[in-house]
Each structure stands twice: as structure tokens, then as C-alpha cells.
Scaffold this active site. Structure first.
Site, PDB file in Angstrom:
ATOM      1  N   HIS A 248      44.871  18.027  67.416  1.00  0.00           N
ATOM      2  CA  HIS A 248      44.983  16.619  66.999  1.00  0.00           C
ATOM      3  C   HIS A 248      44.759  16.403  65.568  1.00  0.00           C
ATOM      4  CE1 HIS A 248      45.223  12.348  66.680  1.00  0.00           C
ATOM      5  NE2 HIS A 248      46.022  12.195  67.327  1.00  0.00           N
ATOM      6  N   ARG A 299      50.338  16.564  65.452  1.00  0.00           N
ATOM      7  CA  ARG A 299      50.348  17.572  66.321  1.00  0.00           C
ATOM      8  C   ARG A 299      51.472  18.235  66.477  1.00  0.00           C
ATOM      9  NH1 ARG A 299      49.932  14.231  71.982  1.00  0.00           N
ATOM     10  NH2 ARG A 299      49.681  12.218  71.017  1.00  0.00           N
ATOM     11  N   LYS A 302      55.282  17.202  66.886  1.00  0.00           N
ATOM     12  CA  LYS A 302      55.376  15.377  66.665  1.00  0.00           C
ATOM     13  C   LYS A 302      55.959  15.290  65.364  1.00  0.00           C
ATOM     14  CE  LYS A 302      53.131  12.744  69.087  1.00  0.00           C
ATOM     15  NZ  LYS A 302      53.228  11.490  69.728  1.00  0.00           N
ATOM     16  N   ASP A 305      53.592  11.304  59.828  1.00  0.00           N
ATOM     17  CA  ASP A 305      53.079   9.871  59.730  1.00  0.00           C
ATOM     18  C   ASP A 305      52.068   9.922  58.700  1.00  0.00           C
ATOM     19  OD1 ASP A 305      51.162   7.963  60.096  1.00  0.00           O
ATOM     20  OD2 ASP A 305      51.357   8.061  62.303  1.00  0.00           O
ATOM     21  N   CYS A 307      49.420   8.650  57.938  1.00  0.00           N
ATOM     22  CA  CYS A 307      48.121   8.622  57.972  1.00  0.00           C
ATOM     23  C   CYS A 307      47.407   9.721  58.040  1.00  0.00           C
ATOM     24  CB  CYS A 307      47.458   7.505  59.222  1.00  0.00           C
ATOM     25  SG  CYS A 307      47.873   8.283  60.818  1.00  0.00           S
ATOM     26  N   TYR A 308      48.181  10.790  58.491  1.00  0.00           N
ATOM     27  CA  TYR A 308      47.675  12.361  58.551  1.00  0.00           C
ATOM     28  C   TYR A 308      47.844  12.905  56.838  1.00  0.00           C
ATOM     29  CZ  TYR A 308      48.158  11.664  63.416  1.00  0.00           C
ATOM     30  OH  TYR A 308      47.902  11.076  64.651  1.00  0.00           O
ATOM     31  N   ASP A 379      53.149   4.197  58.274  1.00  0.00           N
ATOM     32  CA  ASP A 379      53.487   5.418  58.963  1.00  0.00           C
ATOM     33  C   ASP A 379      54.735   6.128  58.322  1.00  0.00           C
ATOM     34  OD1 ASP A 379      54.563   7.299  60.961  1.00  0.00           O
ATOM     35  OD2 ASP A 379      53.987   6.187  62.639  1.00  0.00           O
ATOM     36  N   ASP A 386      50.347  -1.567  57.714  1.00  0.00           N
ATOM     37  CA  ASP A 386      49.201  -2.215  58.297  1.00  0.00           C
ATOM     38  C   ASP A 386      48.164  -1.775  57.419  1.00  0.00           C
ATOM     39  OD1 ASP A 386      48.164   0.365  59.518  1.00  0.00           O
ATOM     40  OD2 ASP A 386      50.095   0.242  60.563  1.00  0.00           O
ATOM     41  N   HIS A 389      47.098   2.314  57.875  1.00  0.00           N
ATOM     42  CA  HIS A 389      47.933   3.190  57.178  1.00  0.00           C
ATOM     43  C   HIS A 389      47.790   3.028  55.906  1.00  0.00           C
ATOM     44  CE1 HIS A 389      49.887   3.956  61.276  1.00  0.00           C
ATOM     45  NE2 HIS A 389      49.857   4.936  60.702  1.00  0.00           N
TER      46      HIS A 389
HETATM   47 ZN    ZN Z   1      49.656   6.744  61.657  1.00  0.00          ZN
END
Ligand code: ZN
Lengths: 492, 354
Positions: A248, A299, A302, A305, A307-308, A379, A386, A389
Site C-alpha cells: 500500500h 495499490r 486500484k 488518487d 495523495c499518492y 483525490d 480537503d 489532499h
Molecule cells: Zn487520497
């Protein structure tokens, strides 16, 4: 130019490929038409994002943030570290308000809680200390000298488990996020000792999965050992020691950063190891393709996003620091071959780059898909922005713009002015932790800004996610050292 | 907003709580980045701080903490205090577990609901009771139910793995253990059947087969290895671009120190464009299933795999073949990872004698 290819479904659709296809369709709308010549360059809407952040900071967070009432230090850290990345700071009055607010989270038993009166916990402790690194100062009312380091250290020790891991709090769970938070806090505050982290590197190593990334934790197995000195004492088995959960992005960042922080503490023989080859493969595989605008996933199979961008994109600098990819080992990075200034054209972008992920594409994901038109980052579209993020998109952008590397010259310069305390027996390890933490420098001429230099954000420390200036400030204070000024060596 | 507060029952108005002094959150009247609390939440947390300050461990605290948890399931201090009160009161933990069934489904994404279950189930009151088997198998069923709703929930999967390794790997449960692991494999097959791309299930399979001890019937590791490789091949043939199945295959090989070249015959057809007369010379090879009819070929993971096979050959000729494949990935099939494929070429060429 050809249109980006959708991920192959092989005429065998499942839930995973269905949601993937929906996401691709949405993201495709955010890719500018490559055939149009009138596309303006993508712009980081700094002012709109600053307004979003200031609104949260001064007016407060709306009621839906009650779900993060136990993460108040995080809300503050995400917000003020976003300011730092956006090259903004707080005025003295609000800085003081921030310090006073943070200090109400310190628990009488040591450590910080998620809000006043909440139990001490490793995650809010990290966020509170990091926030103090940004706004705090020495002296009365400055926060730094009001941190109860002795109790904090005892709190850390009370959480230690026989397998080298740590609970996140009393009666809490074990996971590598908590360990990362503990190690950052201890590194900044001069609390990192061999006693504290004994067995921790092996625990981190055991969280690596067959895919190459890291899981949240691992399960220890013990056996009663007849030759143990203590009657009935059990021995931790090296196998089985299964990771709990799949590889992850968030856990992988925390595990790898922890690993790097723990390097000075590795035993000279029989040291645990991690597999950097599979780790690199897994990290690169997390980058989405052109149709996903090159954003990162957390992952396998998936969705991308924002934040990654940090958790995965930011991991490459860490991997480079342990010798995987990047400038050839042994060379002083600044002394590498001369680099041409970059003008934002596609040609020439790749030729001058050592970085193993697609920096250009990641910046495009953040600029085209990550920004919410009303301010803040997210995201993915059509989600709302938010605080979380916003920070991790911004520092992801930072890690894709700037190339930070360990500089042996900087390390030496720090060693040269190190003042040792004669009474301390652990001087060497403290010196090492201090110097390793502060020898990160930005590689000259290697910065790249999609959309032009107006989109530039500040560089951030690859391990701590603080600016280098803030990191130097708080660490010099607690280690009682002065760091030599950073000379920016301009190339001929 | 405040108009609705008439209908909300506040602790401040409840005589049963009159002995508790509510504690306002901030001493500092002007905190930075405050959250706009609802009156109901503010009231409950004011009383919670009062309870903590007083050290109150009476049964009513269970109601208070439940209320806070329902309003904010991530309030870890409320969970922690609740657990301490349960222990102090010697409350029946099976009842608490049933309450958790409701809360877990409601707040599936929250770590705390899973961690609280873990504390409960590992408490001797449940784990050392005569009915421990009943509780544990009920847990496995409950987790499976939750995964129907959210099939990739990280906390749910890691909780399941913890449960299995903590309670069913020591041999203390004899026949029952055997039964649990056998069922686990059947359930995994079914989950992969439902979505062959669900990476969480693949990871779980790896955990069950290779990382949590050796099952009864699995003592012959050679048979197990072959079984798992065949399983992965079979799933790859259904959807050849699925990275989960390829990663599993690589994991099996790496974990058992098997050479990638063992798979060359299988991989080759996946790394090439389909030849127009493929139908004609199709030979059914049960050990090496061909790509499905709908497969989009060549697929990236197969090209990558074949390049790894060549790289392991180590001769100049092999490395050059590998480099050709990496180039095709860098420039045509997987262009986003161009830097990585070029790095692989550079690294491989470096070890060749000049
Ligand atoms: Zn995220």
C-alpha cells in the site's frame, strides 16, 4: 498525437475494470485536447488554494470535519505545511495562536493527543511536533522548550513491542504509520536512541510483501526457547512473520522513510534487508498511464488518487538515497554533467533526467485533475477538496518539480562543525542522525516546472516533509548545533 | 442549525449527569483552525472530557462513549476509554461484539471499529472461553460478509489475516484449524472468481499458502508450488493484462527461488501480437493455457516477464534480447514508465564485460 489507450480489459470485465473504465472516462475530460494549439499552459491556482487554506485556518472547518475531531493536529499541520509549500507563512500573531493551540494538545503524561483532553497517540504527536517545527521557536511561549521530551521518550518506550514495533497508543494497534511518526518526532527532537529502535529495522523489513511494497504491519510468531536465559521467555521467529494486508502506498512511504531513518542503527552483522528491486518495480507500477494523466495509485488494481503523488511519488527520492536509481553513486550530485535549463518543451525533458518516475506526467495529473476550481486540491474529479489532499497533492507536486539528493559535501560540512558533548556516550550516533537528516540538498538545475516557473512550489524534505529551513531550525535547536549556511553553487 | 437542537437530548440537561463537570475543549479562547461542532457533539465531548478528568468508570460511560463513537467513529480516545470501562465493569464482551457488528458495517472504513473487535476477541473472556471456536468462526463469517460490501477494505483484510495467524496457526485447535484453512482456500477461489483483479484476495492467497505456516495436506511444497503456478497461469489466461495475477506468479517464483525461465513457454504467446493463423495451429497444452479469445496482445506484464527471463540468461545475446523488449515497453507499450525501462537497460548492460 494518438489518444491515450484505456487499460486493456481483455474482453473480461469485472468490478475492478468497470470502476477503472469510469475513472478513465472522467479523467479523459481533464486532458487538454492535444490537437488544439490554443491550450494555455496548466496553472497552479496558488491564490485560490491559499484562500481555501486561510478560510480553514481562520474561519474554521465546517461541521463535516467532526469526523476529524481526533486529528486536529493533522488539520493544522496539513494547512500550515501547505502554506510552506506555497511559499507563504503565518504572521506573528497567528503563529502565536498556532503555538498556543498546539500546546493544548500536549498530554500531562507525555505525547500529544488529537485535541485537548484526548489520549496521547503517535500520529497526532507527529503532526503536532511537525507543526511546531514550522511555527514554533525557542524560549517561553515558543512551544519548543515546552515540549516535555522526557515524558515523551517514556511514552515512546511504553509502546514498544517485543517484535520491534510500536503500538500507536495504549491499547492501540501496531502499524508502520505510527513507527514513521515516532521516528520523525524522535529524530527532530534528539530522542532517537539504539535502545528505542532495537528490533525496529527487522520489523519494517518484515512488512514488505511479495509485490515489493509494504503492508501496514506484520504478525510475530514466538516460540518458547529452551536455551533462553529467562525461564519461559519466548523467542521471536524470523519465519513465519507475515505482512498483514497488501502492499500500500501510504504504508510503503512510511516503511521506506523509517528504513532510511534507521540506517545508522543497523547492526554491523546479520542486518535485516529489504528488497529494493521489487520495491522499485512496485513503485513505478503505481504510476497510472497517460489516460490516467500519470497520477499514482496506492495499490495494484486500484484507482489513481492525488495523495499518492506524495506517498508514492515522494518515495523515489528515498529509494535513490539508498542507491537505487538517480545520479551514479560516489559522485557529488552538483558536480554531475552540466544541465540545460528547461523551457517546458517536450523535447529535451527526458534527456536530462535521472528520476525513475514520470515527473512531467505527475505534475500534469495534479495541475489538470488535482485542483478543485473552488480552491484546495483533491483525490480526483469530481471529488471535493480537503485539507489532507491539498497538502499531499502539493508536496507531491513539489517532489515532481524538485530533485532532492543526499550531498556528501553537505554531510561533511555538517560533520566539520559538529560540537560534541564530552559527557555523552552516544555522540557518534547523534551526530550521524543529525548529519544524515540535514544533508539533503536540491540538485542544481534539475528542477522542472510543468506550465512554467510560475507554478514553482517550495522543495520539501523527502523524509520529514518540512522545508529544509524548518528542518534545520528545529534540529539545530534540539541537538544544540549550528549548521553551516547553505551555499547555492551556481553552475558555469 | 440551532433550531433543531430542541429535539436533541443534551447531557447538560440530564440530571443523571449532574455530578459531572463538563470540560470545555480549549482553555485558550481563540484556537486556530477550529471545527464547527454541532451542539450535540460539543455537549457529548464536554462530558467525555469531564468523565476522563474524574476517572468515572460507571456503566453510563458506555452510553456516552457509544454516542460519541456514533457521531465520530474515529474518536480513538472514546474507544480506548470505553474498552477500559468494559474491563473495569467486567462487562460481557460477547454483547459488545454484537454491538460492533452493527457499528462495523456502518463505519466500515474506520480503523477503530476493527481494532476494537481485535481487543475484544483476544480478551481471555472470549478467546479462552469454551465457546471460543464459536466466536472465532463467527468472526470469519462476519468479515466475509463485510467484504461483500467493500471487497478491498484494507482494515478488514488485515484483520482477517491477523485472526487467522493469531488463532489458527499454532496447532492448538487441531482438526478445527485444518477445517478453517481448507474453507479459506475455497472462499478465496470464490472471491477470485468474482473479481480476478481484486488484488486484496491475491495477497490473501499468498498469505494463506506461503506465509502463515504449512497446512495439513500442503506438506509437499513442490506440489504446492506447482499448484500455485498453475493457478496463476490459469487466471492470467482469462485476463492477461491483470497485474495482480502476474505479481502473484512472480511472488511464487521469488519466494521459492525458482527461475523465471521455467515459465518461458507459457509467457511467449502473451508477449507477441496474435498471429493471424493462430486458430489453425492452436495446440491445447493444459500446462500452458493460451491467451483467451478476447485477450489484447501483446500485454505489458508478459513482455516484462520475458525480458526478465532473457536478463537472467546473462550472455550478451540474452541481454540484448531483453533490451529490445524493454525498448518496446519504453517506446510503445508502456511509455509512462519510459525512465524505468531505460534504467533496466542501463543496469543490465552495465554488468556485461566491455
Ligand atoms: Zn487520497
Amino acid at each position: 498525437m494518438v489518444a491515450p489507450r484505456p487499460a486493456p480489459v481483455d474482453a473480461y470485465p469485472t468490478d475492478t475494470s468497470d470502476t477503472q473504465a469510469e475513472t478513465e472516462e472522467t479523467l479523459l475530460k481533464h486532458i487538454p485536447d492535444p490537437n488544439s494549439s490554443t491550450n494555455p499552459p496548466p496553472t497552479l491556482q496558488k491564490n485560490v488554494h491559499l484562500q481555501f487554506l486561510v478560510r480553514n485556518l481562520l474561519q474554521g472547518f465546517p461541521s463535516r470535519y467532526i469526523s476529524q475531531d481526533a486529528s486536529q493536529p493533522w488539520l493544522l499541520f496539513w494547512t500550515i505545511q501547505s502554506f510552506s509549500i506555497l511559499q507563504a507563512g503565518l504572521d506573528p500573531n497567528n503563529k502565536q495562536r498556532a503555538i498556543d493551540t498546539i500546546m493544548e494538545w500536549q498530554h500531562p503524561d507525555g505525547g500529544f493527543g488529537g485535541g485537548p483532553g484526548q489520549a496521547p497517540h503517535l500520529l497526532p504527536t507527529y503532526a503536532a511536533i511537525s507543526a511546531l517545527a514550522i511555527v514554533g521557536r525557542p524560549g517561553p511561549g515558543g512551544g519548543w522548550d515546552q515540549i516535555d521530551r522526557e515524558k515523551l521518550y517514556k511514552f515512546f518506550l511504553s509502546l514498544k513491542q517485543p517484535d520491534g514495533s510500536f503500538l500507536v497508543m495504549d491499547h492501540g494497534e501496531v502499524d508502520v504509520r505510527g513507527i514513521y511518526c515516532l521516528l520523525v518526532t524522535a529524530s527532530l527532537l534528539d530522542l532517537l536512541t539504539p535502545e528505542l529502535v532495537e528490533g525496529t529495522p527487522a520489523f519494517i523489513a518484515s512488512c514488505q510483501t511479495y509485490e515489493g511494497g509494504f503492508a501496514s504491519a506484520s504478525q510475530p510468531y514466538f516460540s518458547a526457547s529452551p536455551d533462553s536465559e529467562r525461564e519461559g521467555a519466548s523467542t521471536l521467529l524470523s519465519s513465519p512473520r507475515p505482512p498483514l494486508g497488501e502492499a500500500h502506498g501510504g504504508y510503503t512511504f512510511c516503511a521506506l522513510a523509517s528504513w532510511v531513518m534507521l540506517l545508522p542503527f543497523l547492526p554491523p552483522s546479520n542486518a535485516p534487508t529489504i528488497n529494493t528491486k521489487t520495491l522499485l518495480r512496485w513503485l513505478t507500477n503505481m504510476q497510472g498511464t497517460e489516460i490516467e494523466l500519470g497520477g499514482f495509485k496506492g495499490r495494484t488494481n486500484k484507482l489513481v488518487d492525488g495523495c499518492y503523488s506524495w506517498w508514492v511519488g515522494g518515495a523515489f527520492a528515498l529509494l535513490e538515497s539508498i542507491g537505487v536509481g538517480g545520479p551514479r553513486h560516489g559522485h557529488e550530485p552538483e558536480a554531475e554533467h552540466a544541465r540545460e535549463p528547461h523551457h517546458g518543451d517536450d523535447e529535451g525533458w527526458d534527456d536530462v533526467d535521472d528520476v525513475l518516475f514520470n515527473r512531467k506526467a505527475l505534475q500534469e495529473y495534479i495541475l489538470y485533475a488535482g485542483q478543485h476550481p473552488a480552491g484546495g486540491l483533491r483525490d480526483k474529479p469530481p471529488k471535493a477538496a480537503d485539507a489532507y489532499h491539498t497538502l499531499y497533492c502539493l508536496c507531491g507536486l513539489s517532489s515532481a518539480q524538485h530533485h532532492l539528493v543526499i550531498s556528501p559535501a553537505r554531510r561533511q560540512a555538517i560533520y566539520d562543525v559538529w560540537k560534541s558533548e564530552p559527557s555523552s556516550s552516544e555522540g557518534d550516533i547523534r551526530k550521524k542522525v543529525f548529519a544524515e537528516s540535514l544533508s539533503w540538498v536540491e540538485e542544481e538545475g534539475a528542477a522542472k516546472f510543468v506550465g512554467g516557473t510560475n507554478n514553482r512550489v517550495n522543495a520539501t524534505h523527502p523524509i520529514f516533509n518540512l522545508t529544509i529551513t524548518h528542518t534545520e531550525g528545529i534540529m539545530s535547536h534540539f541537538y544544540k548545533q549550528t549548521v553551516p549556511p547553505r551555499v547555492v553553487s551556481k553552475k558555469a | 442549525m440551532s433550531a433543531s437542537s430542541d429535539s436533541i437530548e443534551l447531557y447538560a440537561d440530564d440530571p443523571e449527569w449532574a455530578d459531572i463537570e463538563p470540560v470545555r475543549q480549549y482553555e485558550n479562547p481563540n484556537p486556530l483552525a477550529p471545527i464547527f461542532y454541532t451542539e450535540e457533539y460539543r455537549d457529548a465531548t464536554d462530558y467525555f472530557r469531564g468523565v476522563v478528568k474524574k476517572g468515572d468508570m460507571s456503566p453510563r460511560v458506555l452510553d456516552l462513549t457509544e454516542k460519541i463513537i456514533r457521531l465520530n467513529p474515529a474518536h480513538y480516545s472514546a474507544w480506548q476509554y470505553r474498552y477500559k470501562v468494559l474491563l473495569a465493569l467486567k462487562s460481557p464482551l460477547d454483547l459488545e461484539l454484537r454491538l460492533m457488528d452493527e457499528l462495523a458495517v456502518k463505519f466500515l472504513k474506520t480503523y477503530q471499529v476493527w481494532h476494537h473487535r481485535r481487543l475484544l476477541i483476544s480478551h481471555p473472556q472470549l478467546s479462552s472461553s469454551k465457546s471460543s471456536s464459536f466466536y472465532l468462526t463467527a468472526e470469519l463469517r462476519f468479515i466475509a460478509k463485510c467484504l461483500v460490501v467493500d471487497s478491498k477494505n484494507y482494515h478488514t483484510w488485515s484483520y482477517r489475516q491477523w485472526l487467522l495467524s493469531n488463532f489458527f496457526s499454532g496447532g492448538e485447535r487441531g482438526k478445527e484449524e485444518e477445517e478453517v484453512w481448507k474453507k479459506e482456500m475455497e472462499w478465496i477461489e470464490q472471491m477470485i472468481e468474482e473479481d480476478v483483479r481484486n488484488n486484496s484476495v491475491w495477497h490473501h492467497r499468498f498469505f494463506v499458502v506461503f506465509q502463515s505456516g504449512i497446512r495439513v495436506g500442503d506438506e509437499d511444497r513442490e506440489v504446492v508450488r506447482r499448484r500455485e503456478i498453475d493457478f496463476a497461469k490459469d487466471k492470467i489466461s482469462l485476463a492477461p493484462s491483470n497485474p495482480s495475477a502476474w505479481n502473484y506468479l512472480r511472488g511464487v517464483l521469488d519466494n521459492n527461488n525458482l527461475p523465471y525461465s521455467d515459465l518461458s513457454i507459457f509467457v511467449r504467446p502473451y508477449a507477441q501480437a496474435r498471429s493471424p493463423d493462430a486458430e489453425a495451429d492452436e495446440v491445447i497444452d493444459l500446462e500452458n493455457p493460451s491467451p483467451s479469445k478476447g485477450a489484447q496482445l501483446p500485454c505489458v506484464p508478459a513482455i516484462e516477464f520475458l525480458a526478465d527471463v532473457y536478463e537472467s540468461g546473462k550472455s550478451r545475446d540474452d541481454i540484448e534480447k531483453a533490451a529490445q523488449l524493454w525498448k518496446s515497453l519504453a517506446n510503445e507499450y508502456d511509455t509512462i514508465r519510459k525512465k524505468y525501462w531505460e534504467y533496466r537497460i542501463k543496469e543490465a548492460l552495465e554488468v556485461l564485460p566491455a
